[in-house]
Design an enzyme around this catalytic site. Structure first.
Site, short mmCIF file in Angstrom:
data_model
loop_
_atom_site.label_atom_id
_atom_site.label_comp_id
_atom_site.label_asym_id
_atom_site.label_seq_id
_atom_site.Cartn_x
_atom_site.Cartn_y
_atom_site.Cartn_z
N CYS A 203 41.80 46.99 51.93
CA CYS A 203 41.74 45.57 51.54
C CYS A 203 40.48 45.29 50.71
O CYS A 203 39.36 45.43 51.21
CB CYS A 203 41.75 44.72 52.80
SG CYS A 203 41.33 42.99 52.55
N CYS B 113 38.18 42.65 52.25
CA CYS B 113 37.48 43.20 53.42
C CYS B 113 36.29 44.05 52.98
O CYS B 113 35.22 43.99 53.59
CB CYS B 113 38.43 44.05 54.25
SG CYS B 113 39.87 43.16 54.88
#
Length: 190
Positions: free
Chosen positions: A28, A31
């Protein structure tokens, strides 16, 4: 201090004390972007009186189901078993002020039935784990055994039908034992 990895085996640790918990996936981009701030925030955790944790949803699908994580990254604040979703900025200064100024007190806690420790969410975690297990079996049948994809689907369909039939039969037998049926007519003697 460092970020504590939380898993299905130790997630109940967050029911005591004050925690900030981040759900993420290694692939991600968002993230990865907040990772340095999260690490810096974890270094301040002892001074703030909290524990900072992380959950890799690719490794812990049951926890993502238990918390109903649908977007990444997702951050939760928990204090003594009360869970709140953190929706503010993810900069380290904002994370710190959320704790220092007790901004979490103005956030409505997650309702009891949606709480990760509730029976409903325990069932949701089991469903997420079941889906991963089914996916692994499907991969094994198609990749290792060389079964075509339609063959794997057909196998799952047959297993589902047979399981339903067996469970239905068991329910009928249990119901018949607990509440036997009455005869439809009475024998008349002359």
């Amino acid at each position: 201090n460092k970020v504590l990895s939380v898993a299905d085996s130790n997630w109940t640790l967050i029911l005591k004390g004050e925690w900030m918990l981040k759900f993420y996936a290694p692939w991600c981009p968002a993230c990865q972007q907040i990772q340095p701030d999260w690490e810096e925030f974890a270094k301040q955790s002892q001074a703030l009186g909290i524990t900072v944790g992380k959950v890799d949803v690719t490794q812990q699908p049951g926890l993502s189901g238990r918390f109903l994580v649908t977007t990444l990254p997702t951050i939760f604040h928990t204090k003594d078993g009360n869970f709140r979703r953190y929706l503010s900025s993810r900069a380290v200064e904002d994370l710190q002020s959320y704790i220092i100024e007790k901004k979490w007190e103005s956030v409505e806690p997650i309702p009891g039935w949606k709480s990760p420790s509730s029976i409903v969410m325990t069932g949701m975690a089991a469903l997420f784990q079941l889906s991963v297990w089914i996916r692994q079996i499907h991969s094994y049948m198609t990749e290792t055994l060389g079964l075509p994809v339609w063959g794997s689907y057909l196998t799952f369909a047959l297993v589902t039908l047979l399981t339903g039939l067996l469970l239905g039969l068991m329910l009928v037998l249990i119901a018949d034992c607990l509440c036997p049926s009455k005869p439809l007519y009475k024998e008349v003697r002359t």
